[in-house]
Design a protein around this motif. Sequence first.
Motif, PDB file in Angstrom:
ATOM      1  N   UNK A  32       1.391 -10.308  27.115  1.00  0.00           N
ATOM      2  CA  UNK A  32       1.250  -9.545  25.867  1.00  0.00           C
ATOM      3  C   UNK A  32      -0.192  -9.067  25.767  1.00  0.00           C
ATOM      4  N   UNK A  33      -0.351  -7.807  25.417  1.00  0.00           N
ATOM      5  CA  UNK A  33      -1.678  -7.254  25.144  1.00  0.00           C
ATOM      6  C   UNK A  33      -1.592  -6.324  23.940  1.00  0.00           C
ATOM      7  N   UNK A  63       1.925  -5.241  22.843  1.00  0.00           N
ATOM      8  CA  UNK A  63       2.670  -4.569  23.899  1.00  0.00           C
ATOM      9  C   UNK A  63       3.033  -5.588  24.971  1.00  0.00           C
ATOM     10  N   UNK A  64       4.276  -5.614  25.363  1.00  0.00           N
ATOM     11  CA  UNK A  64       4.748  -6.541  26.397  1.00  0.00           C
ATOM     12  C   UNK A  64       4.709  -5.797  27.729  1.00  0.00           C
ATOM     13  N   UNK A  96       2.333  -5.955  35.240  1.00  0.00           N
ATOM     14  CA  UNK A  96       1.311  -4.931  34.977  1.00  0.00           C
ATOM     15  C   UNK A  96       1.905  -3.563  34.677  1.00  0.00           C
ATOM     16  N   UNK A  97       3.136  -3.501  34.261  1.00  0.00           N
ATOM     17  CA  UNK A  97       3.781  -2.241  33.850  1.00  0.00           C
ATOM     18  C   UNK A  97       4.206  -2.363  32.391  1.00  0.00           C
ATOM     19  N   UNK A  98       4.051  -1.264  31.676  1.00  0.00           N
ATOM     20  CA  UNK A  98       4.416  -1.259  30.262  1.00  0.00           C
ATOM     21  C   UNK A  98       5.929  -1.444  30.127  1.00  0.00           C
ATOM     22  N   UNK A  99       6.308  -2.461  29.371  1.00  0.00           N
ATOM     23  CA  UNK A  99       7.734  -2.726  29.147  1.00  0.00           C
ATOM     24  C   UNK A  99       8.173  -2.204  27.789  1.00  0.00           C
ATOM     25  N   UNK A 100       7.507  -2.631  26.704  1.00  0.00           N
ATOM     26  CA  UNK A 100       7.862  -2.164  25.374  1.00  0.00           C
ATOM     27  C   UNK A 100       6.752  -2.514  24.392  1.00  0.00           C
ATOM     28  N   UNK A 141       5.742 -12.641  20.707  1.00  0.00           N
ATOM     29  CA  UNK A 141       5.730 -13.925  21.400  1.00  0.00           C
ATOM     30  C   UNK A 141       7.157 -14.449  21.581  1.00  0.00           C
ATOM     31  N   UNK A 142       8.009 -14.261  20.561  1.00  0.00           N
ATOM     32  CA  UNK A 142       9.396 -14.718  20.683  1.00  0.00           C
ATOM     33  C   UNK A 142      10.150 -13.922  21.749  1.00  0.00           C
ATOM     34  N   UNK A 143       9.949 -12.606  21.779  1.00  0.00           N
ATOM     35  CA  UNK A 143      10.630 -11.775  22.772  1.00  0.00           C
ATOM     36  C   UNK A 143      10.135 -12.087  24.175  1.00  0.00           C
TER      37      UNK A 143
END
Length: 533
Positions: free
Chosen positions: A85-86, A93-94, A98-102, A120-122
């Motif tokens: 998570x960042x 953003x999850x 190293x690829x943007x997921x959602x 955090x839950x997802x």
Amino acid sequence: MAPHRLLSVISQILQTIGIALILTLILLIAPAIAQKEIPASVVLDGREIFQISPSGEYTATERAELVNSLLQEAVQEDQPVQIEIEQRNGLPTIRLNDRHLMTVTDRDAPLGRTPEEQARELTRRLRDAVQQAQQQRTAEFLRWAGTIAVGVVAIATLLHWGLGEFWQRSLRPSLAAILPQPNADEDETIEHPQALNLLVNLLLAIARTGVWLGATLYITNLFPLTRQWGYRIFNSLIASFTSPIITLGQSSYSVTDLLVLAFMLLGLIVFTKMATDLLKSRILQMTGVNRGAQEAVAVIIRYAMLFIGSLVVLQIWGLDISSLAILVSALGVGIGFGLQDIAKNFGSGLVLVFERPIQVGDFIEVGEFQGNVERIGARSTLIRTLDQISIIVPNSRFLEQEVINWSHDNPVSRIHLPVGVAYGSDIEAVRSALLESARNHPKILSTPQPQVFFKEFGDSSLNFELLVWTAEPSKQVVIKSDLYFRMEALLRQNQVDIPFPQRDLHLQVDHLPLKLSPKMEQMVQQWLERSQL
């Protein structure tokens, strides 16, 4: 009012109120459900992980498809999967390897939870799902799943055989004991074994089908590939019911929408029927009006409730009534070609209700049928004959053909009873006997008085006719039978004969094609003379 009757009234009222409340609840909830944005599911190997909502210019389905494709690619690789998570633009953003997921937005988080907590839950759910998906692709898991599948097939086979034994040894004797046994004294043959076999075989087939269906679903859920195909098939079936199939105006409707609308209209029909039945049985009866007027009022009120209720249901559901113009035009063409008989009978039913040439309770004669009118429906009328047989007659027949209504306006009607007596009878004695037969009969009116008419000199009899008046024309068969019984007894007391047709036969032996001897001619002549005596 008796207690059981009071309970029946209260039950009918509560049922009507309950159906009305259910319809109102559906009408209030359905538009909100229809307008609510439907989230999409993030799925891995046929198992739902979580749901996400639309975000910006992306729909929920588009976001879910992107996440699903990235997850599927990640679990196919042998390397470990990194999910982190960042923060970007103030939102968590999850990232996957190293690829943007959602990006988790406020709309993805349930009420009372921040986007960071939801992220955090997802993330935890994604890690567990990915780890499980990778583990289920190992050779060790596939061997274990194969062993379990073989065991499930063996258990299903054993259950298949066991159900057959249980059905034959336990269920069949139990059903045979419960079902009524044929009576040996009756002549009719009761096919009890065939019916029992059919019932047992049907129940056995349903049970065995349930066993194999459950086994198939369990085995399918063991393997990732079969689980994916099962999920896709299930979603395809759901999509076929939820995808728009018809467009009216600016709105599109799916099979589910049409089924819900049909259910609501069916509920409206049931509600109006119960309401009008309650109106007829509990309110209109207290007014003292006749049965025909009660039925006419109930039919008019029911049609009005159906028409207004249908418009309200369609408007609340979101259907623009003006968009039905094309449908109405097509319906008009259909009526012109194939539904004209139905439309004609429906229009005739309205004429019968408003003009009231016949009413419920009338004793009528249409064609060869006689009976009481039990119900005037939208398309047909129910007539109950004197033999208690129900005859369904199209409404248009009452307007296109002659109908005898014995109860119209005034139920008093006259009955004709013809009778013939032998020539040489005392006609005054005949008149007195016929009038006496009608005297003091409970179904015969004293005013107008019964009359006897001398109709004609017939071929074999003097023909008279007794005319009597009754206020119960539906009882005319019984009345005629009673009067004829009395006539026969009184005429026999007055030594009046009722003749039968007689014919004289004359043979000219001189014109016979065969020449008879004088002795034979004499024998024939004597036989003819004796036969005429």
